[in-house]
Design a protein around this motif. Structure first.
Motif, PDB file in Angstrom:
ATOM      1  N   CYS A  16       2.012  -5.395  -1.219  1.00 40.19           N
ATOM      2  CA  CYS A  16       0.751  -4.884  -1.902  1.00 40.19           C
ATOM      3  C   CYS A  16      -0.007  -6.058  -2.442  1.00 40.19           C
ATOM      4  O   CYS A  16      -1.258  -6.027  -2.647  1.00 40.19           O
ATOM      5  CB  CYS A  16       1.097  -3.757  -2.820  1.00 40.19           C
ATOM      6  SG  CYS A  16       1.713  -2.190  -2.126  1.00 40.19           S
ATOM      7  N   LYS A  20      -4.052  -6.007  -2.919  1.00 40.73           N
ATOM      8  CA  LYS A  20      -4.318  -5.016  -4.168  1.00 40.73           C
ATOM      9  C   LYS A  20      -5.749  -4.966  -4.494  1.00 40.73           C
ATOM     10  O   LYS A  20      -6.228  -4.163  -5.079  1.00 40.73           O
ATOM     11  CB  LYS A  20      -2.923  -5.101  -5.079  1.00 40.73           C
ATOM     12  CG  LYS A  20      -3.057  -3.963  -5.977  1.00 40.73           C
ATOM     13  CD  LYS A  20      -2.097  -3.862  -7.087  1.00 40.73           C
ATOM     14  CE  LYS A  20      -0.776  -3.740  -6.688  1.00 40.73           C
ATOM     15  NZ  LYS A  20       0.125  -3.597  -8.018  1.00 40.73           N
ATOM     16  N   LEU A  23      -8.050  -2.887  -3.399  1.00 40.81           N
ATOM     17  CA  LEU A  23      -8.093  -1.148  -3.641  1.00 40.81           C
ATOM     18  C   LEU A  23      -8.392  -1.276  -4.918  1.00 40.81           C
ATOM     19  O   LEU A  23      -8.996  -0.109  -5.348  1.00 40.81           O
ATOM     20  CB  LEU A  23      -6.388  -1.062  -3.747  1.00 40.81           C
ATOM     21  CG  LEU A  23      -5.687  -1.496  -2.403  1.00 40.81           C
ATOM     22  CD1 LEU A  23      -4.258  -0.852  -2.411  1.00 40.81           C
ATOM     23  CD2 LEU A  23      -6.336  -0.525  -1.391  1.00 40.81           C
ATOM     24  N   LEU A  40      -8.249   5.327   4.104  1.00 43.43           N
ATOM     25  CA  LEU A  40      -7.285   4.303   3.983  1.00 43.43           C
ATOM     26  C   LEU A  40      -7.084   3.833   2.435  1.00 43.43           C
ATOM     27  O   LEU A  40      -5.990   3.451   2.053  1.00 43.43           O
ATOM     28  CB  LEU A  40      -7.776   3.124   4.700  1.00 43.43           C
ATOM     29  CG  LEU A  40      -6.853   1.879   4.821  1.00 43.43           C
ATOM     30  CD1 LEU A  40      -5.430   1.925   5.058  1.00 43.43           C
ATOM     31  CD2 LEU A  40      -7.589   0.696   5.429  1.00 43.43           C
ATOM     32  N   SER A  43      -4.747   6.327   0.963  1.00 45.14           N
ATOM     33  CA  SER A  43      -3.546   6.047   1.364  1.00 45.14           C
ATOM     34  C   SER A  43      -2.738   4.925   0.821  1.00 45.14           C
ATOM     35  O   SER A  43      -1.652   4.856   0.443  1.00 45.14           O
ATOM     36  CB  SER A  43      -3.366   6.243   2.937  1.00 45.14           C
ATOM     37  OG  SER A  43      -2.321   5.688   3.555  1.00 45.14           O
ATOM     38  N   LEU A  44      -3.671   3.819   0.723  1.00 50.31           N
ATOM     39  CA  LEU A  44      -2.990   2.566   0.172  1.00 50.31           C
ATOM     40  C   LEU A  44      -2.584   2.668  -1.166  1.00 50.31           C
ATOM     41  O   LEU A  44      -1.835   2.193  -1.748  1.00 50.31           O
ATOM     42  CB  LEU A  44      -3.742   1.432   0.528  1.00 50.31           C
ATOM     43  CG  LEU A  44      -3.727   1.034   1.914  1.00 50.31           C
ATOM     44  CD1 LEU A  44      -4.817  -0.078   2.195  1.00 50.31           C
ATOM     45  CD2 LEU A  44      -2.521   0.544   2.642  1.00 50.31           C
ATOM     46  N   ARG A  45      -3.476   3.331  -2.085  1.00 53.38           N
ATOM     47  CA  ARG A  45      -3.531   3.505  -3.622  1.00 53.38           C
ATOM     48  C   ARG A  45      -2.308   4.200  -3.799  1.00 53.38           C
ATOM     49  O   ARG A  45      -1.582   4.138  -4.818  1.00 53.38           O
ATOM     50  CB  ARG A  45      -4.521   4.139  -4.092  1.00 53.38           C
ATOM     51  CG  ARG A  45      -5.737   3.066  -4.212  1.00 53.38           C
ATOM     52  CD  ARG A  45      -6.702   3.599  -5.028  1.00 53.38           C
ATOM     53  NE  ARG A  45      -7.983   2.825  -5.478  1.00 53.38           N
ATOM     54  CZ  ARG A  45      -9.008   3.130  -5.952  1.00 53.38           C
ATOM     55  NH1 ARG A  45      -9.480   4.345  -6.335  1.00 53.38           N
ATOM     56  NH2 ARG A  45      -9.902   2.178  -6.396  1.00 53.38           N
ATOM     57  N   CYS A  48       0.551   1.502  -3.314  1.00 54.74           N
ATOM     58  CA  CYS A  48       0.404   0.518  -4.209  1.00 54.74           C
ATOM     59  C   CYS A  48      -0.387   0.692  -5.532  1.00 54.74           C
ATOM     60  O   CYS A  48      -1.729   0.379  -5.687  1.00 54.74           O
ATOM     61  CB  CYS A  48      -0.319  -0.735  -3.448  1.00 54.74           C
ATOM     62  SG  CYS A  48       0.120  -1.286  -1.766  1.00 54.74           S
ATOM     63  N   ALA A  58       2.913  -2.320   3.267  1.00 62.68           N
ATOM     64  CA  ALA A  58       2.087  -1.257   3.991  1.00 62.68           C
ATOM     65  C   ALA A  58       1.749  -1.974   5.552  1.00 62.68           C
ATOM     66  O   ALA A  58       2.048  -2.916   5.538  1.00 62.68           O
ATOM     67  CB  ALA A  58       0.799  -1.018   3.378  1.00 62.68           C
ATOM     68  N   GLN A  62      -2.672   0.564  10.853  1.00 62.73           N
ATOM     69  CA  GLN A  62      -2.585   1.816  10.374  1.00 62.73           C
ATOM     70  C   GLN A  62      -2.446   3.170  11.314  1.00 62.73           C
ATOM     71  O   GLN A  62      -2.546   4.399  10.670  1.00 62.73           O
ATOM     72  CB  GLN A  62      -3.867   2.172   9.310  1.00 62.73           C
ATOM     73  CG  GLN A  62      -3.683   1.068   8.224  1.00 62.73           C
ATOM     74  CD  GLN A  62      -2.559   1.706   7.341  1.00 62.73           C
ATOM     75  OE1 GLN A  62      -2.677   2.812   6.846  1.00 62.73           O
ATOM     76  NE2 GLN A  62      -1.832   1.008   7.067  1.00 62.73           N
ATOM     77  N   VAL A  84      -5.989  -3.625   6.584  1.00 64.15           N
ATOM     78  CA  VAL A  84      -5.284  -3.691   5.208  1.00 64.15           C
ATOM     79  C   VAL A  84      -5.756  -5.025   4.705  1.00 64.15           C
ATOM     80  O   VAL A  84      -6.029  -5.078   3.366  1.00 64.15           O
ATOM     81  CB  VAL A  84      -3.889  -3.587   5.423  1.00 64.15           C
ATOM     82  CG1 VAL A  84      -3.157  -3.734   4.188  1.00 64.15           C
ATOM     83  CG2 VAL A  84      -3.809  -2.034   5.814  1.00 64.15           C
TER      84      VAL A  84
END
Length: 145
Positions: A16, A20, A23, A40, A43-45, A48, A58, A62, A84
């Protein structure tokens, strides 16, 4: 050949801490990367958290059905703004590389081309002794003192 090598990210993961900023604070705006797919981002939040004390990971590809397989799915994902890493997404957005990314995503010979690119990269001579550097982070050059 280089764009075929990015296909290695079809089985990779990233911590992350490497993405990060995309994000939560993209280019120090206090906002997420506007080019990232909203699903996305969400999902990533979840993986992370902004103030997390543990650096989780991650999948770079994806697509949950192929994230453990070297295939061309990664290219379809970055075309849908589901990259990502910033570098991966930039490859799909750049006007010079975008047509190649699109062609790879549609191709039927990705595995052959990826294999050829890996063999070609394997022929690069390794630097030994004081000719090269061993780095903890490939992004940071070790300064000579």
């Amino acid at each position: 050949m280089f764009l075929f090598l990015t296909g290695g990210h079809s089985i990779g993961i990233a911590h992350c801490s490497l993405f990060k900023d995309r994000l939560y604070n993209f280019k120090k705006t206090g906002k997420p990367d506007p080019t990232m797919d909203l699903a996305l981002l969400t999902s990533l939040r979840r993986i992370c958290a902004q103030n997390a004390t543990v650096d989780l990971t991650a999948n770079l590809d994806q697509n949950p059905f192929s994230s453990a397989v070297v295939d061309k799915s990664f290219y379809s994902q970055i075309m849908m703004h589901r990259g990502v890493l910033q570098f991966d997404q930039d490859v799909a957005l750049d006007s010079l590389s975008k047509p190649t990314v699109e062609a790879i995503a549609r191709s039927s010979d990705f595995n052959t081309k990826f294999g050829q690119a890996m063999v070609k990269m394997g022929a690069i001579q390794v630097l030994i002794g004081n000719q090269g550097q061993i780095r903890k982070s490939c992004r940071a050059i070790k300064l000579q003192l």
